[in-house]
Design a protein around this motif. Structure first.
Motif, PDB file in Angstrom:
ATOM      1  N   PRO A  46       0.795  -1.247   0.000  1.00 36.63           N
ATOM      2  CA  PRO A  46       0.000   0.000   0.000  1.00 36.63           C
ATOM      3  C   PRO A  46       0.821   1.288   0.000  1.00 36.63           C
ATOM      4  CG  PRO A  46      -0.634  -1.452   1.825  1.00 36.63           C
ATOM      5  CD  PRO A  46       0.618  -1.982   1.261  1.00 36.63           C
ATOM      6  N   GLU A  47       2.125   1.189   0.185  1.00 36.91           N
ATOM      7  CA  GLU A  47       2.908   2.424   0.260  1.00 36.91           C
ATOM      8  C   GLU A  47       2.934   3.123  -1.089  1.00 36.91           C
ATOM      9  OE1 GLU A  47       3.493   3.453   3.030  1.00 36.91           O
ATOM     10  OE2 GLU A  47       3.798   1.735   4.345  1.00 36.91           O
ATOM     11  N   GLY A  48       2.867   4.447  -1.056  1.00 36.76           N
ATOM     12  CA  GLY A  48       2.784   5.239  -2.277  1.00 36.76           C
ATOM     13  C   GLY A  48       4.144   5.566  -2.885  1.00 36.76           C
ATOM     14  N   PHE A  49       4.079   6.251  -3.986  1.00 43.20           N
ATOM     15  CA  PHE A  49       5.259   6.595  -4.793  1.00 43.20           C
ATOM     16  C   PHE A  49       6.335   7.313  -3.972  1.00 43.20           C
ATOM     17  CE2 PHE A  49       6.801   9.579  -8.371  1.00 43.20           C
ATOM     18  CZ  PHE A  49       7.717   8.655  -8.822  1.00 43.20           C
ATOM     19  N   ASN A  50       5.916   8.304  -3.214  1.00 41.41           N
ATOM     20  CA  ASN A  50       6.930   9.169  -2.592  1.00 41.41           C
ATOM     21  C   ASN A  50       7.520   8.613  -1.316  1.00 41.41           C
ATOM     22  OD1 ASN A  50       7.298  11.575  -4.361  1.00 41.41           O
ATOM     23  ND2 ASN A  50       5.066  11.402  -4.301  1.00 41.41           N
ATOM     24  N   HIS A  89      -2.194   3.631  -5.978  1.00 40.84           N
ATOM     25  CA  HIS A  89      -2.795   4.894  -6.433  1.00 40.84           C
ATOM     26  C   HIS A  89      -2.781   5.022  -7.954  1.00 40.84           C
ATOM     27  CE1 HIS A  89      -1.173   5.753  -2.341  1.00 40.84           C
ATOM     28  NE2 HIS A  89      -2.338   6.336  -2.194  1.00 40.84           N
ATOM     29  N   TRP A  90      -2.099   4.121  -8.632  1.00 42.56           N
ATOM     30  CA  TRP A  90      -1.902   4.280 -10.081  1.00 42.56           C
ATOM     31  C   TRP A  90      -2.744   3.288 -10.872  1.00 42.56           C
ATOM     32  CZ3 TRP A  90       4.179   4.709 -10.814  1.00 42.56           C
ATOM     33  CH2 TRP A  90       4.624   5.827 -10.096  1.00 42.56           C
ATOM     34  N   ASP A 286      -7.757   9.640  -1.070  1.00 46.79           N
ATOM     35  CA  ASP A 286      -7.638   8.790   0.119  1.00 46.79           C
ATOM     36  C   ASP A 286      -7.072   9.553   1.311  1.00 46.79           C
ATOM     37  OD1 ASP A 286      -5.321   8.914  -1.481  1.00 46.79           O
ATOM     38  OD2 ASP A 286      -4.437   7.206  -0.436  1.00 46.79           O
ATOM     39  N   PHE A 287      -6.317  10.602   1.027  1.00 46.04           N
ATOM     40  CA  PHE A 287      -5.738  11.384   2.118  1.00 46.04           C
ATOM     41  C   PHE A 287      -6.854  12.047   2.936  1.00 46.04           C
ATOM     42  CE2 PHE A 287      -2.792  14.224   4.206  1.00 46.04           C
ATOM     43  CZ  PHE A 287      -1.583  13.549   4.134  1.00 46.04           C
ATOM     44  N   ASN A 290      -8.612   9.154   4.766  1.00 50.80           N
ATOM     45  CA  ASN A 290      -7.842   8.511   5.842  1.00 50.80           C
ATOM     46  C   ASN A 290      -7.390   9.481   6.927  1.00 50.80           C
ATOM     47  OD1 ASN A 290      -8.146   6.283   4.295  1.00 50.80           O
ATOM     48  ND2 ASN A 290      -6.042   6.234   3.526  1.00 50.80           N
ATOM     49  N   ARG A 291      -7.208  10.737   6.562  1.00 54.46           N
ATOM     50  CA  ARG A 291      -6.725  11.706   7.553  1.00 54.46           C
ATOM     51  C   ARG A 291      -7.571  12.976   7.487  1.00 54.46           C
ATOM     52  NH1 ARG A 291      -0.247  11.295   7.116  1.00 54.46           N
ATOM     53  NH2 ARG A 291      -0.126   9.142   6.435  1.00 54.46           N
ATOM     54  N   ALA A 320      -1.130  21.771  -7.906  1.00 52.71           N
ATOM     55  CA  ALA A 320      -0.858  20.334  -8.100  1.00 52.71           C
ATOM     56  C   ALA A 320      -1.823  19.611  -7.180  1.00 52.71           C
ATOM     57  CB  ALA A 320       0.571  20.005  -7.715  1.00 52.71           C
ATOM     58  N   ASP A 322      -4.367  15.760  -6.656  1.00 57.81           N
ATOM     59  CA  ASP A 322      -4.955  14.516  -7.152  1.00 57.81           C
ATOM     60  C   ASP A 322      -6.474  14.600  -7.012  1.00 57.81           C
ATOM     61  OD1 ASP A 322      -4.870  14.554  -4.398  1.00 57.81           O
ATOM     62  OD2 ASP A 322      -4.712  12.386  -4.206  1.00 57.81           O
ATOM     63  N   ASP A 355       0.449   7.945 -14.469  1.00 57.74           N
ATOM     64  CA  ASP A 355       0.264   8.686 -13.213  1.00 57.74           C
ATOM     65  C   ASP A 355       1.583   9.172 -12.597  1.00 57.74           C
ATOM     66  OD1 ASP A 355      -2.777   7.459 -12.093  1.00 57.74           O
ATOM     67  OD2 ASP A 355      -1.697   6.551 -13.758  1.00 57.74           O
ATOM     68  N   LEU A 358       2.985  12.204 -14.506  1.00 57.15           N
ATOM     69  CA  LEU A 358       2.195  13.421 -14.273  1.00 57.15           C
ATOM     70  C   LEU A 358       2.449  13.952 -12.861  1.00 57.15           C
ATOM     71  CD1 LEU A 358      -1.197  12.596 -16.041  1.00 57.15           C
ATOM     72  CD2 LEU A 358       0.970  13.325 -17.013  1.00 57.15           C
ATOM     73  N   SER A 378       2.119  15.007   3.893  1.00 58.85           N
ATOM     74  CA  SER A 378       2.097  14.261   2.635  1.00 58.85           C
ATOM     75  C   SER A 378       3.534  14.080   2.150  1.00 58.85           C
ATOM     76  CB  SER A 378       1.288  15.025   1.585  1.00 58.85           C
ATOM     77  OG  SER A 378       1.618  14.542   0.300  1.00 58.85           O
TER      78      SER A 378
END
Ligand code: GFB
Length: 418
Positions: A46-50, A89-90, A286-287, A290-291, A320, A322, A355, A358, A378
């Motif tokens: 589940p961990e995201g790109f960054n 997320h992608w 989701d941010f 979730n938060r 910028a 999502d 994704d 971008l 984030s």
């Protein structure tokens, strides 16, 4: 002749019957002397790109230090870059499910810090790639179960019972299997893994859940070298720079943001001016779910943006996000009289870079803004803050976040170290 023939047949049989797992890599002259080792890794699904970019840095520092070691058990390691696969997320529609790093990052630049290779380069070296690839040892990293109860945060590692079941497929490749799989309870920086690597002769090692490892020294000179080596791909920079120039009237010459061709030649600077716009990163989806307390309301965000634009005597904000088009329209309606801009990719660019590309274009454009406001906590915003440190912006133009339901906080400041 008879003897020669028998010897020849014996040799052929030996070659064909040799265990494919005791392989020699292509181009290696003498297999028995071959000492190359390969470290593969993966991150919690589940961990995201960054956050994944941050995990890379922990392992890049490990690979960098191993390369410099005088111990041949360690300096023979290459770090294999895990493709960008199945990120939650992608979307991967009409696209390979294994995206190489080279689409997003300048791999030559990464190599100037750590001995890394792409997964396809690893496959290319491996002799049986079309049938199966066998990893010698897989370590599923896990936190010590008692760590939080006992408060024992000392550095340690121990092979223990697995806390949960793990997938038998690796890195989403059906043809990768493993000889030996263990669970490793772990607490410490990634560099502590060298203690494990000197005690095994395995040539190919895979670390699952590499996010369990910590940074050596977060924010140190080495951390920043790893970070500076993570330059984006030249194509994505060109796309973002074209948008800056044509839509935002922003160029490196006017913004004082020119960097040397190689990150290794960069020098400390704090005189970046940035383009005539405020850049914001507004994390939604989701941010927000979730938060909820960390996400600002669009009206409140617009009020904060207006205040900054007026203080800086600017009219343009680059967004910028999502978020949905509807959320963007709402934000725009709260900013009447101002120029609210976002990047909309032509379908050719969207198809090619998907994704991740971008996201990077948005991050680059925010990095060059005169002033940046991010989303509290984030990792997408964190990476923009780091980029601005590298470009040499004054600290107060970078470390700002949107006020949230729980108030207006200042983010932690991590100044660049050379
Ligand atoms: O990078 P990321 O993990 O940062 O964000 P957080 C997840 C994905 O959202 C990115 C998209 O890979 C992008 O595809 N995204 C977010 C954006 N913001 C933007 C944007 O401004 N522009 C574009 N183009 N794309 C964490 C997650 O996200 O949030 C965790 O990693 C968890 O898994 C948590 O979901 C709530 O740190 O913001």
């Amino acid at each position: 002749w008879k003897c020669m023939t028998i010897l020849l047949i014996f040799c052929i049989v030996r070659i064909h019957s040799s265990n494919p797992e005791d392989f020699c890599f292509k181009n290696e002259q003498n297999c028995s002397l071959s000492s190359k080792r390969y470290l593969l890794y993966d991150v919690n699904r589940p961990e995201g790109f960054n956050l994944r970019r941050d995990v890379y840095m922990r392992l890049a520092v490990l690979a960098h230090k191993m390369k410099q070691s005088s111990n041949s058990e360690l300096n023979s390691f290459s770090l294999v870059l895990p493709p960008w696969s199945h990120l939650i997320h992608w979307t991967y529609r009409d696209y390979p499910e294994q995206i190489p790093w080279g689409l997003y990052f300048d791999v030559e630049s990464l190599k100037k810090f750590a001995p890394v290779i792409e997964m396809y380069e690893f496959f290319d070296i491996y002799p049986n790639k079309y049938t199966k690839v066998v990893i010698d040892e897989v370590y599923n990293l896990q936190h010590f179960e008692d760590m939080f109860e006992t408060g024992n945060f000392e550095e340690r590692m121990n092979i223990e019972k697995c806390q949960r079941t793990h997938d038998k497929t690796y890195l989403f490749y059906k043809n990768i299997t493993a000889k030996d799989v263990k669970c490793l309870s772990y607490h410490g920086p990634a560099t502590k893994l060298t203690e494990l690597f000197v005690n095994t002769s395995a040539k190919i090692i895979l670390l699952n859940h590499a996010e369990v490892t910590l940074h050596d020294f977060f924010g140190s000179k080495l951390y920043w070298e790893a970070r500076r080596s993570m330059r984006f791909s030249k194509e994505l920079k060109l796309i973002a720079n074209e948008f800056r120039k044509t839509v935002l009237n922003s160029t490196d010459a006017s913004d004082n943001t020119l960097l040397p061709e190689m990150w290794t030649d960069e020098k400390p600077k704090r005189n970046a001016i940035g383009g005539p716009y405020v850049g914001i990163h507004l994390r939604r989806r989701d941010f927000v779910r979730n938060r909820p307390t960390e996400a600002p309301s669009l009206q409140k965000a617009a009020d904060q943006i207006k205040k900054v634009l007026n203080n800086l005597d600017l009219k343009t904000v680059f967004v910028a996000t999502d978020g949905t088009q509807e959320e963007f329209n709402d934000l725009t309606s709260f900013l009447q009289g101002y120029n609210v801009v976002k990047y909309s990719a032509p379908s050719k660019i969207e198809k090619k870079y998907k994704d991740g590309g971008l996201a990077i274009i948005d991050q680059i454009i925010c990095s060059y803004a005169r002033y940046f406001i991010g989303t509290h906590e984030s990792t997408f915003s964190f990476r923009i803050q780091e980029e601005r440190e590298i470009l040499g912006f004054p600290v107060d133009t970078t470390y700002n976040v949107f006020c949230t339901g729980s108030g207006c906080q200042k983010p932690s400041v991590w100044e660049i170290v050379y």
